[in-house]
Write an enzyme that holds these catalytic residues in place. Structure first.
Site, PDB file in Angstrom:
ATOM      1  N   GLU A   1      18.610  24.423  53.169  1.00  0.00           N
ATOM      2  CA  GLU A   1      19.557  24.742  54.259  1.00  0.00           C
ATOM      3  C   GLU A   1      20.899  24.051  54.028  1.00  0.00           C
ATOM      4  O   GLU A   1      21.951  24.581  54.377  1.00  0.00           O
ATOM      5  CB  GLU A   1      18.939  24.340  55.609  1.00  0.00           C
ATOM      6  CG  GLU A   1      17.822  25.293  56.001  1.00  0.00           C
ATOM      7  CD  GLU A   1      16.733  24.696  56.854  1.00  0.00           C
ATOM      8  OE1 GLU A   1      16.940  23.614  57.440  1.00  0.00           O
ATOM      9  OE2 GLU A   1      15.646  25.315  56.930  1.00  0.00           O
TER      10      GLU A   1
ATOM     11  N   GLY B   1       9.697  28.349  56.644  1.00  0.00           N
ATOM     12  CA  GLY B   1       9.821  28.883  58.001  1.00  0.00           C
ATOM     13  C   GLY B   1       9.402  30.333  58.136  1.00  0.00           C
ATOM     14  O   GLY B   1       9.707  30.979  59.147  1.00  0.00           O
TER      15      GLY B   1
ATOM     16  N   GLU C   1      10.091  23.429  47.081  1.00  0.00           N
ATOM     17  CA  GLU C   1      10.166  24.216  48.310  1.00  0.00           C
ATOM     18  C   GLU C   1      10.727  25.602  48.011  1.00  0.00           C
ATOM     19  O   GLU C   1      11.954  25.808  48.067  1.00  0.00           O
ATOM     20  CB  GLU C   1      11.101  23.537  49.316  1.00  0.00           C
ATOM     21  CG  GLU C   1      10.691  22.138  49.685  1.00  0.00           C
ATOM     22  CD  GLU C   1      10.985  21.863  51.148  1.00  0.00           C
ATOM     23  OE1 GLU C   1      10.105  21.328  51.801  1.00  0.00           O
ATOM     24  OE2 GLU C   1      12.077  22.219  51.619  1.00  0.00           O
TER      25      GLU C   1
ATOM     26  N   ASN D   1      10.191  17.077  58.424  1.00  0.00           N
ATOM     27  CA  ASN D   1      11.630  17.342  58.576  1.00  0.00           C
ATOM     28  C   ASN D   1      11.844  18.046  59.913  1.00  0.00           C
ATOM     29  O   ASN D   1      11.538  19.226  60.052  1.00  0.00           O
ATOM     30  CB  ASN D   1      12.096  18.231  57.409  1.00  0.00           C
ATOM     31  CG  ASN D   1      13.544  18.662  57.565  1.00  0.00           C
ATOM     32  OD1 ASN D   1      14.282  18.142  58.392  1.00  0.00           O
ATOM     33  ND2 ASN D   1      13.953  19.632  56.755  1.00  0.00           N
TER      34      ASN D   1
ATOM     35  N   HIS E   1      18.232  19.843  50.557  1.00  0.00           N
ATOM     36  CA  HIS E   1      17.396  20.832  51.239  1.00  0.00           C
ATOM     37  C   HIS E   1      18.075  22.202  51.125  1.00  0.00           C
ATOM     38  O   HIS E   1      19.297  22.300  51.140  1.00  0.00           O
ATOM     39  CB  HIS E   1      17.217  20.439  52.711  1.00  0.00           C
ATOM     40  CG  HIS E   1      16.184  21.269  53.397  1.00  0.00           C
ATOM     41  ND1 HIS E   1      16.453  22.518  53.895  1.00  0.00           N
ATOM     42  CD2 HIS E   1      14.865  21.050  53.642  1.00  0.00           C
ATOM     43  CE1 HIS E   1      15.346  23.022  54.427  1.00  0.00           C
ATOM     44  NE2 HIS E   1      14.366  22.144  54.282  1.00  0.00           N
TER      45      HIS E   1
ATOM     46  N   SER F   1       6.039  26.374  54.964  1.00  0.00           N
ATOM     47  CA  SER F   1       5.003  26.905  55.861  1.00  0.00           C
ATOM     48  C   SER F   1       3.663  26.183  55.728  1.00  0.00           C
ATOM     49  O   SER F   1       2.588  26.808  55.783  1.00  0.00           O
ATOM     50  CB  SER F   1       4.837  28.419  55.642  1.00  0.00           C
ATOM     51  OG  SER F   1       6.027  29.085  55.992  1.00  0.00           O
TER      52      SER F   1
ATOM     53  N   LYS G   1      14.595  18.737  61.342  1.00  0.00           N
ATOM     54  CA  LYS G   1      15.855  19.504  61.371  1.00  0.00           C
ATOM     55  C   LYS G   1      16.644  19.161  62.647  1.00  0.00           C
ATOM     56  O   LYS G   1      16.574  18.028  63.110  1.00  0.00           O
ATOM     57  CB  LYS G   1      15.568  21.000  61.236  1.00  0.00           C
ATOM     58  CG  LYS G   1      14.608  21.290  60.082  1.00  0.00           C
ATOM     59  CD  LYS G   1      14.516  22.711  59.706  1.00  0.00           C
ATOM     60  CE  LYS G   1      13.458  22.860  58.618  1.00  0.00           C
ATOM     61  NZ  LYS G   1      13.394  24.156  58.021  1.00  0.00           N
TER      62      LYS G   1
HETATM   63  C1  PEP Z   1      11.351  22.717  55.323  1.00  0.00           C
HETATM   64  O1  PEP Z   1      12.273  23.062  56.037  1.00  0.00           O
HETATM   65  O2  PEP Z   1      11.521  21.840  54.446  1.00  0.00           O
HETATM   66  C2  PEP Z   1      10.053  23.350  55.505  1.00  0.00           C
HETATM   67  C3  PEP Z   1       9.147  23.163  54.575  1.00  0.00           C
HETATM   68  O3  PEP Z   1       9.907  24.083  56.636  1.00  0.00           O
HETATM   69  P1  PEP Z   1       8.565  24.827  57.150  1.00  0.00           P
HETATM   70  O4  PEP Z   1       7.425  23.871  56.980  1.00  0.00           O
HETATM   71  O5  PEP Z   1       8.833  25.144  58.578  1.00  0.00           O
HETATM   72  O6  PEP Z   1       8.399  26.048  56.296  1.00  0.00           O
END
Ligand code: PEP
Length: 247
Positions: free
Chosen positions: A98, A171, A165, A9, A96, A203, A11
């Site tokens: 966000e 992040g 998630e 992703n 997601h 992460s 973003k």
């Molecule tokens: C995400 O935004 O779906 C995500 C898993 O981000 P990150 O890997 O940066 O934690």
């Protein structure tokens, strides 16, 4: 059908030149890996040019959008529908954290968008996860998923992908432990059944991926930050493949 999936992703990052270089590098980097489906989810503006780089004939690498609108067409300024992208996207991310946090999307939106994706033969990657970590918080994702799937036909559950998630892990550099993720995913499977691939996200990097994917419960990962670095993303894919073949 359960399978190993690594999705990136991106973003709202990069410009078209960055996107083309990154796509070319990861496409070439995973060309010899078997048993993996890799998905790139760039900003929508880049989907068409990147679809030309990926081409039509590759099965193991495909594009996903980061969102779709729940209607197929009409007076919805600024939105992009499943019907518009279905020729070039095999996947779309839905719900997601966000989108839920910054754009106020709730379970009703997630359900409507999931139905729109299925209607257009796009595989939804539905993201669920708790905001804060407590001893019992791993139980919340399955409850959220149940709300998200209200109105979605149970016979369509095998067409979904779910990504667990935990928001506190996204992040932050503080990934969940594989054991913790597996506990959440076991409960998620009680909702969607055994045929739906369930990923972990939060992460993930080249060092920790194998800890997740070697577990039978976890079918892959949704990767944010690390998917923007070609070498790191390729290494994630390689380590995931290796860990599944040794499992
Ligand atoms: C995400 O935004 O779906 C995500 C898993 O981000 P990150 O890997 O940066 O934690």
């Amino acid at each position: 059908m359960r399978r190993l999936i690594i999705a990136g992703n991106w973003k709202m990052n990069g410009d078209l030149a960055d996107a083309e270089v990154l796509t070319t590098m990861v496409k070439n980097g995973v060309a010899n890996l078997s048993g993996l489906e890799m998905v790139i989810c760039p900003p929508s503006l880049f989907l068409f040019p990147l679809s030309e780089i990926i081409g039509k004939n590759l099965k193991h690498i495909s594009l996903g959008s980061q969102n779709i609108y729940h209607e197929d067409k009409g007076a919805f300024t600024g939105e992009i529908s499943g019907a518009m992208i279905k020729k070039i996207c095999r996947y779309t991310i839905i719900g997601h954290s966000e989108r839920r946090e910054y754009f106020g999307e709730d379970s009703e939106d997630v359900s409507d968008k999931t139905k729109a994706a299925i209607r257009n033969k796009i595989i939804p990657i539905i993201c669920v996860g708790e905001k804060k970590k407590t001893a019992e918080s791993y139980k919340d994702a399955a409850k959220e998923l149940k709300r998200d799937l209200k109105g979605v036909d149970k016979s369509d559950y095998a067409k979904l992908v779910v990504s667990y998630e935990p928001v506190w892990a996204i992040g932050t550099g503080r990934a969940a432990t594989p054991e913790y993720a597996a506990k959440a995913i076991t409960l998620i499977r009680e909702v969607v059944g055994l045929k739906t691939p369930v990923l972990y996200g939060g992460s993930v990097d080249a060092e920790n991926i194998a800890g997740f994917t070697r577990r039978a419960e976890i079918d892959g990962a949704l990767v944010g930050g690390a998917s923007l670095k070609a070498k790191e993303f390729i290494k994630i894919c390689e380590n995931a493949v290796k860990s599944k073949s040794f499992a």
